[in-house]
Design an enzyme around this catalytic site. Sequence first.
Site, PDB file in Angstrom:
ATOM      1  N   GLU A   1       0.763  -1.225   0.007  1.00 48.68           N
ATOM      2  CA  GLU A   1      -0.164   0.134   0.018  1.00 48.68           C
ATOM      3  C   GLU A   1       1.088   1.395  -0.107  1.00 48.68           C
ATOM      4  O   GLU A   1       0.420   2.168   0.654  1.00 48.68           O
ATOM      5  CB  GLU A   1      -0.882  -0.179   1.232  1.00 48.68           C
ATOM      6  CG  GLU A   1      -2.009  -0.982   1.085  1.00 48.68           C
ATOM      7  CD  GLU A   1      -3.339  -0.991   2.007  1.00 48.68           C
ATOM      8  OE1 GLU A   1      -2.932  -0.217   2.908  1.00 48.68           O
ATOM      9  OE2 GLU A   1      -4.223  -1.143   1.785  1.00 48.68           O
TER      10      GLU A   1
ATOM     11  N   GLU B   1      -6.414  -8.105  -0.660  1.00 48.91           N
ATOM     12  CA  GLU B   1      -7.055  -7.710   0.914  1.00 48.91           C
ATOM     13  C   GLU B   1      -8.665  -7.366   0.441  1.00 48.91           C
ATOM     14  O   GLU B   1      -8.690  -6.453  -0.412  1.00 48.91           O
ATOM     15  CB  GLU B   1      -6.431  -6.675   1.539  1.00 48.91           C
ATOM     16  CG  GLU B   1      -5.086  -7.220   2.090  1.00 48.91           C
ATOM     17  CD  GLU B   1      -4.493  -6.110   2.898  1.00 48.91           C
ATOM     18  OE1 GLU B   1      -4.973  -5.400   3.577  1.00 48.91           O
ATOM     19  OE2 GLU B   1      -3.076  -5.911   2.792  1.00 48.91           O
TER      20      GLU B   1
END
Length: 736
Positions: free
Chosen positions: A389, A450
Amino acid sequence: MRSIIDFSQGWLYAAQELPLGAPDGEFAAVTLPHSNKIVPHHNFDVSEYAFVSTYRKRFTLPEPLNGRRLFIDFEGVMIAATVTINGHSLGEHDGGYTPFSHDITPYVRDGENVIQVRVDSTERADIPPFGFIVDYLTFGGIYREVNLRYVEPVYIKDVFVRTKDVLSGTPGVEVDVWITNTTGSTVTRKIDMGIDIADPDCNGEVVTLECAANATTKVTLSCASDQLLLWSLKQPQRYGCAVTLEVPNAPVESAVVDEVCVMFGVRQAEFRKDGFFLNGEKVKLRGVNRHQMFPFIGAAAPARLQRKDADIVRDELGCNIVRTSHYPQSRHFLDRCDEIGLLVFEEIPGWQNIGDSDWKALSLRDVQAMIERDRNHPSIIIWGVRINESWDDEAFYTVTNDIARKLDPTRPTGGVRYFQESQFLEDVFTFNDFSNTIVAPKNTPHLVSEYMGHMFPTKTFDGEERQVEHALRHARIQDEMMRRDDVTGAIAWCMFDYNTHREFGSGDRVCYHGVMDMWRLPKFAAYFYESQIDPDERIVLRPATYYAFGDKSNGGGDQDFDFVVFSNCDEIEVYLGDTLFGRYAPNRDKYPHLLHPPFHIGDGQMWYTHRLRVPEGRIVGYRGGQAVAEARLTTDKLPKALTLTADDAALEGDGADMTRLVFTLVDGEGARLPHTHAVVEFSVEGEADLFGVNPFPLVGGQAAVYLRARHTPGVVTVRARAAAFGLEATARVEIG
Ligand code: GAL
């Protein structure tokens, strides 16, 4: 010859920085893997373990050198380690997730040697993942194993087994071998490669190689055989590839100077625009993210617990993939994934932050260390070469991708991002999708790395309504993933609840994001995943209810949510007492694409009214018209039993081996009692130590402690007692 010696025994430990001359009396005896601090399961701060500690080991050489070189191999030290041998400092190694080695040949002597390791477990901003906030704890200590490795001056440095023409019926095997020559002159060596199959074509290939002085030389050997079976999810066939190094024209007894055997598998794993294909067959990837942490012991879990986690993902959650979020994990975990046919997405350490150029250099080193350590694992199908991320960084990520492709041309790269506009430098667009569904991909191949997590944290002690909704959100997202041909799979956040920093979680320093609790015990969401297991493998029948009277959020009162059953049966019957309430099919209207949609016994109100009159329930699962499973429910929620179950009947008496002891407080039908906050007291008889809070207040009616063997064989008896209810349970474990 090569000799590898377990060096995890007989260490000394002090929870502070001590000079080389400090007396041994200031240390305590420990065995590795070791956590620098035993912590509670929640409500503790990172400062508990973020300190500098000292490890020391006194030893005499277990074997004479006889001209060989001697290395010390550390598999993982969190997060920086300065090794000193007999007063010579070997410098600081930075990074807690990848292995490192030191050549200690020049510094060892006959008689006693002393190794001392300064272990810095603070959150060093110069070392990934630190420099910003991080949503997990790293813990501290020499938390993985250590080995001594003797090798001849010319030795096998590395072996990489690649396969090709996998689906041709006669797969090919290409074996890259690196030979290091530490001597000052060129030498000639013979290299022999063999695979453990009967085919002579794959045994006995020999090449002769000139190895330049003080250099590493690479050679590639190859063979092909129609006897090689494929590694697959159902039959994860592995083979050993033995590489032997010989001195030409030497007498037979002394010709062989080194031998390395690596395990590998023959499989074709491809991400295409329209899906993931294993050995040419489309497989929808269904998985969970795994952190490497355990309650109490942090990251210092021995092989048995690492392996058990892989079994839990594969057998209890019925998943086919796991992501090692957010760093390379124990080799024991990966070995087990290979053995049981569980696919792996492995990635470099990091979280949302990219540091300066020195920090990036460590990250590039991590890419290399991860791939060189793990590229023989058939289970690994993709390398994550971005910091989880993080923002785009073209120059940096061009290099991480280049390194990965050069070191391993057989696997695609991925890199986890949270925005679809992110620059696509990898082979697979791996995307954290917190939309509560699956968004249409902008780039393919597309893998959801995710979903869920912080969108709907759920505790084992939350009410039934939330537990059911938590599970159904997972089910709906998986259903959407199954629908989309342009999405290869979806990996849930996450396998189990985990310890975290103050910036995250529920305030008690836990992120309740798991489909299991931190002891790997199921929430209803775990039952959803379990219900996707192929029924030929195992029948699953899990009513998602606490089945309590009267409380709206716990399945009673004017319940306005459906009663849900997770099952891979093709029909179920619901009985109230002896009366058939209804026969149900999986709900394909709500979940048209799941292999085994949940059953919705609709209209909660009606269900409740009926239940009021008949407080005992029974669900029968059918397959092909045959009753194959039954689950019984009772509304009598007073505790009837305390259970205590050891995962393993026997442990090694090596001072490190551990098993989990699960305890639950249950009703008369064996269902846990999520709202009963009793205290359970433990006693241990025998040569083992318990890790856990004692007495231990039940968490959602369940929890676990860990039992670690000492060094003495015998039987260990653990007793658990819930005095409030006069309930007791006993477990026995044999130490061998
Ligand atoms: C993601 C992150 C994970 C975890 C998760 C919580 O953004 O990658 O490490 O923090 O959120 O839902």
